[in-house]
Design a protein around this motif. Structure first.
Motif, PDB file in Angstrom:
ATOM      1  N   LEU A 149       0.873  -1.177   0.000  1.00 54.80           N
ATOM      2  CA  LEU A 149       0.000   0.000   0.000  1.00 54.80           C
ATOM      3  C   LEU A 149       0.903   1.217   0.000  1.00 54.80           C
ATOM      4  N   LEU A 150       0.914   1.940  -1.115  1.00 54.42           N
ATOM      5  CA  LEU A 150       1.767   3.108  -1.270  1.00 54.42           C
ATOM      6  C   LEU A 150       0.977   4.356  -0.879  1.00 54.42           C
ATOM      7  N   VAL A 151       1.477   5.082   0.106  1.00 57.25           N
ATOM      8  CA  VAL A 151       0.814   6.290   0.582  1.00 57.25           C
ATOM      9  C   VAL A 151       1.703   7.486   0.274  1.00 57.25           C
ATOM     10  N   PHE A 152       1.257   8.329  -0.643  1.00 59.88           N
ATOM     11  CA  PHE A 152       2.021   9.514  -1.005  1.00 59.88           C
ATOM     12  C   PHE A 152       1.561  10.701  -0.158  1.00 59.88           C
ATOM     13  N   ALA A 153       2.438  11.677  -0.041  1.00 49.18           N
ATOM     14  CA  ALA A 153       2.166  12.829   0.817  1.00 49.18           C
ATOM     15  C   ALA A 153       0.954  13.617   0.362  1.00 49.18           C
ATOM     16  N   VAL A 170      -0.767  -8.884  10.492  1.00 49.29           N
ATOM     17  CA  VAL A 170       0.572  -8.325  10.711  1.00 49.29           C
ATOM     18  C   VAL A 170       0.951  -7.462   9.519  1.00 49.29           C
ATOM     19  N   LEU A 171       1.147  -6.161   9.771  1.00 50.77           N
ATOM     20  CA  LEU A 171       1.564  -5.221   8.742  1.00 50.77           C
ATOM     21  C   LEU A 171       2.945  -4.691   9.067  1.00 50.77           C
ATOM     22  N   THR A 172       3.681  -4.329   8.030  1.00 53.29           N
ATOM     23  CA  THR A 172       4.965  -3.641   8.216  1.00 53.29           C
ATOM     24  C   THR A 172       4.850  -2.233   7.652  1.00 53.29           C
ATOM     25  N   LEU A 173       5.640  -1.305   8.185  1.00 54.29           N
ATOM     26  CA  LEU A 173       5.641   0.072   7.697  1.00 54.29           C
ATOM     27  C   LEU A 173       7.070   0.485   7.365  1.00 54.29           C
ATOM     28  N   GLN A 174       7.249   0.920   6.121  1.00 59.32           N
ATOM     29  CA  GLN A 174       8.529   1.453   5.652  1.00 59.32           C
ATOM     30  C   GLN A 174       8.274   2.826   5.031  1.00 59.32           C
ATOM     31  N   THR A 175       9.287   3.614   4.960  1.00 57.77           N
ATOM     32  CA  THR A 175       9.143   4.948   4.371  1.00 57.77           C
ATOM     33  C   THR A 175       9.936   5.044   3.083  1.00 57.77           C
ATOM     34  N   PHE A 176       9.544   6.026   2.251  1.00 54.47           N
ATOM     35  CA  PHE A 176      10.268   6.308   1.009  1.00 54.47           C
ATOM     36  C   PHE A 176      10.362   7.812   0.830  1.00 54.47           C
ATOM     37  N   ALA A 177      11.340   8.228   0.048  1.00 51.45           N
ATOM     38  CA  ALA A 177      11.559   9.655  -0.177  1.00 51.45           C
ATOM     39  C   ALA A 177      11.074  10.120  -1.542  1.00 51.45           C
ATOM     40  N   THR A 178      11.090   9.220  -2.521  1.00 53.10           N
ATOM     41  CA  THR A 178      10.750   9.603  -3.883  1.00 53.10           C
ATOM     42  C   THR A 178       9.788   8.590  -4.494  1.00 53.10           C
ATOM     43  N   GLU A 210      11.651   5.500  -5.540  1.00 52.73           N
ATOM     44  CA  GLU A 210      11.928   4.576  -4.436  1.00 52.73           C
ATOM     45  C   GLU A 210      10.674   3.812  -4.036  1.00 52.73           C
ATOM     46  N   ALA A 211       9.536   4.475  -4.055  1.00 49.12           N
ATOM     47  CA  ALA A 211       8.282   3.812  -3.700  1.00 49.12           C
ATOM     48  C   ALA A 211       7.990   2.641  -4.626  1.00 49.12           C
ATOM     49  N   VAL A 212       8.152   2.873  -5.920  1.00 45.50           N
ATOM     50  CA  VAL A 212       7.900   1.808  -6.893  1.00 45.50           C
ATOM     51  C   VAL A 212       8.912   0.683  -6.734  1.00 45.50           C
ATOM     52  N   ARG A 213      10.162   1.042  -6.497  1.00 43.85           N
ATOM     53  CA  ARG A 213      11.196   0.013  -6.331  1.00 43.85           C
ATOM     54  C   ARG A 213      10.887  -0.873  -5.135  1.00 43.85           C
ATOM     55  N   LEU A 214      10.536  -0.271  -4.009  1.00 50.66           N
ATOM     56  CA  LEU A 214      10.208  -1.064  -2.820  1.00 50.66           C
ATOM     57  C   LEU A 214       8.957  -1.912  -3.051  1.00 50.66           C
ATOM     58  N   ALA A 215       7.974  -1.334  -3.707  1.00 51.40           N
ATOM     59  CA  ALA A 215       6.728  -2.057  -3.949  1.00 51.40           C
ATOM     60  C   ALA A 215       6.946  -3.319  -4.762  1.00 51.40           C
ATOM     61  N   ASN A 216       7.820  -3.234  -5.749  1.00 49.68           N
ATOM     62  CA  ASN A 216       8.050  -4.368  -6.661  1.00 49.68           C
ATOM     63  C   ASN A 216       9.119  -5.338  -6.169  1.00 49.68           C
ATOM     64  N   ASP A 217       9.740  -5.044  -5.048  1.00 45.60           N
ATOM     65  CA  ASP A 217      10.904  -5.811  -4.608  1.00 45.60           C
ATOM     66  C   ASP A 217      10.518  -6.990  -3.711  1.00 45.60           C
ATOM     67  N   THR A 218       9.647  -7.878  -4.227  1.00 48.73           N
ATOM     68  CA  THR A 218       9.382  -9.175  -3.602  1.00 48.73           C
ATOM     69  C   THR A 218       9.213 -10.185  -4.732  1.00 48.73           C
ATOM     70  N   ARG A 219       9.033 -11.449  -4.361  1.00 54.37           N
ATOM     71  CA  ARG A 219       8.814 -12.496  -5.367  1.00 54.37           C
ATOM     72  C   ARG A 219       7.366 -12.541  -5.835  1.00 54.37           C
ATOM     73  N   PHE A 220       6.501 -11.742  -5.198  1.00 58.20           N
ATOM     74  CA  PHE A 220       5.070 -11.817  -5.468  1.00 58.20           C
ATOM     75  C   PHE A 220       4.596 -10.675  -6.371  1.00 58.20           C
ATOM     76  N   LEU A 231       3.010  -1.499   4.222  1.00 56.71           N
ATOM     77  CA  LEU A 231       2.667  -0.086   4.133  1.00 56.71           C
ATOM     78  C   LEU A 231       3.927   0.698   3.773  1.00 56.71           C
ATOM     79  N   LEU A 232       3.888   1.351   2.633  1.00 57.98           N
ATOM     80  CA  LEU A 232       4.999   2.174   2.163  1.00 57.98           C
ATOM     81  C   LEU A 232       4.523   3.620   2.176  1.00 57.98           C
ATOM     82  N   VAL A 233       5.067   4.438   3.082  1.00 56.03           N
ATOM     83  CA  VAL A 233       4.546   5.771   3.342  1.00 56.03           C
ATOM     84  C   VAL A 233       5.625   6.811   3.078  1.00 56.03           C
TER      85      VAL A 233
END
Length: 486
Positions: free
Chosen positions: A262-266, A388-396, A399-409, A294-296
């Motif tokens: 879940l990508l949350v932009f500012a 169980v959710l995880t929360l990570q942050t991104f700056a750009t 970076e958000a797209v890279r983190l979102a796509n960076d799993t085997r799923f 959660l990618l915020v």
């Protein structure tokens, strides 16, 4: 062994349904309610013998059902839907007792969707068509021919809805079915057999075999008489099914796990984004589509987290039969242990539990949010299938797209943003079978559904379902060569 048990006041047959008859096995397995651990009953435990009988019944029934006119098949499927609606309350209370999902959800959403599954594919069958087209004066005509007996293997998190998502199009296409429900939640599949028989579905068209996948899975998926296999479940099990089906080159449809972001932009509506995030605890997190990562954007991460914690604290966890409950129990003690193992290993590696992080009362897992997690950590990369959710942050955005796509799923993704252009850019780059923008879990049966990467093989829904459950044929006819019989 009792042939029938009473669950929440509803009589449920514990035997298999094969060739239009109830068939008992010599052995049983125990079905236990996740709500309180009470034993619901002893269920017939299938063996390869019952599998062989079910496939034989499906093969015998196939020619007549395949030859049944579309309109008549559709009529019977609508009659099945009528039967579901008449017994909606019974189905709801039995499934809640059997798998622990919220009774209010079963009443208002899940069981109505079961009926809709049959109605939708019955109606889609009648409109299924491809316009003829010409090739150098020749006419091409595309048709969907029934493939044959289908094995459908379904999960425990939404037993009847996900079963009928497969059963309805398979039957509409003119195929016969052997349904294998999950051993942790087998009861509503038995009720479906009764409903289908009462609706006039011919004997052998739908068969239900209960039992453990480890004992009858190979017999189901390696049978040379089976022409399609559809499975929803885990990646390891899918690998075994694919290997078993390979000898006969049986076509597969596989809907597997997810680790969706879940990508949350500012620029997003932050209250909406928080609502979407907390919604991921639905069904105690036992949802393959759940956006568990959660990618915020870092400029709003602190405020997002504050609002998230505040809203999550208002969730009520407890008996799923209570209208006030938001989160029910975990399906099985083994699943709860698995969830807790993921969390304990994550916190030992440095993750911080902002909320939750522990079981409750032995059958419930507290809604959990973990921060300070590394992208390559197990908790970020592997499917937990719990609240169980995880929360990570991104700056750009990059970076958000890279983190979102960076799993085997690549099953699903959700994007929260107030910028239409950004939504278009980001969704175009996400690896996912379904992407939601400023919403979640909006599903239409005419849309393609499935996953990318290890999240699955193939797509179902609308015409895509018929493409899978049928053998597509193109008939090319020359304009000349006809004799005049006039």
């Amino acid at each position: 062994m009792l042939d029938k048990i009473t669950v929440a006041g509803v009589s449920v047959d514990t035997r298999h349904w094969i060739g239009g008859e109830r068939v008992a096995s010599s052995d049983t397995f125990t079905d236990v309610s996740p709500i309180d651990g009470s034993v619901l009953g002893e269920i017939s435990r299938g063996t390869p013998a019952e599998v062989a009988a079910a496939v034989s019944a499906a093969k015998a029934a196939f020619p007549a059902w395949a030859a049944t006119p579309r309109a008549e098949r559709a009529r019977i499927l609508h009659a099945v839907a009528d039967g579901v609606e008449k017994r909606l309350e019974e189905l709801a209370v039995v499934e809640t007792t059997d798998n622990g999902a919220l009774l209010r959800s079963h009443r208002r959403g899940v069981m109505p969707r079961v009926a809709h599954n049959f109605r939708f594919f019955a109606d889609w069958l009648l409109r299924l068509d491809h316009e003829d087209f010409a090739t150098r004066g020749h006419t091409n005509h595309v048709s969907w021919d029934p493939a044959g007996p289908c094995v459908l293997i379904t999960p425990w998190n939404a037993p009847l809805m996900l079963a009928t998502w497969k059963v309805a199009p398979a039957l509409a296409a003119g195929n016969t079915v052997v349904l294998k429900p999950a051993e942790w939640s087998p009861l509503t599949a038995s009720l479906l057999a009764d409903i289908a028989a009462a609706a006039g579905l011919p004997a052998g068209v739908l068969n239900v075999v209960q039992g453990y996948g480890s004992e009858i899975g190979d017999a189901l998926t390696s049978h040379p008489g089976v022409r399609r296999i559809s499975f929803t479940g885990s990646v390891p099990t899918a690998r075994r099914i694919a290997a078993s089906a390979a000898a006969n080159l049986t076509p597969l449809s596989l809907e597997l796990g997810g680790k969706s972001p879940l990508l949350v932009f500012a620029d997003a509506d932050l209250d909406l984004a928080v609502d979407l995030a907390v919604e991921q605890y639905d069904n105690a997190g036992q949802v393959c589509l759940a956006a568990t990562r959660l990618l915020v954007e870092e400029t709003v991460a602190e405020e997002f987290t504050r609002r998230f914690v505040e809203k999550a604290a208002r969730l009520t966890q407890g008996d799923p039969r209570d209208e006030a409950t938001d989160i029910g129990p975990t399906i099985h003690p083994r699943q709860l242990e698995k969830i807790d193992g993921f969390v304990r290993r994550a916190t030992a590696a440095g993750a911080r539990a902002v909320i939750g992080g522990h079981p409750r009362d032995g059958r419930y897992y507290a809604p959990t949010l973990l921060t300070d997690v590394a992208q390559d950590s197990e908790i970020v990369q592997e499917e937990v299938f719990g609240p169980v959710l995880t929360l990570q942050t991104f700056a750009t955005e990059e970076e958000a797209v890279r983190l979102a796509n960076d799993t085997r799923f690549g099953l699903a993704a959700t994007v929260a943003t107030g910028d239409r252009d950004r939504a278009d850019r980001v969704t175009a780059r996400l690896v996912a079978g379904t992407v939601w923008v400023n919403c979640f879990f909006v599903r239409d049966l005419q849309a393609p559904f499935g996953g990318s990467r290890l999240s699955g093989v193939g797509r179902e829904g609308g015409t895509w379902s018929f493409d899978f459950y049928c053998d597509l044929k193109n008939t090319v006819t020359a304009p000349k060569g006809w004799q005049d019989h006039g």
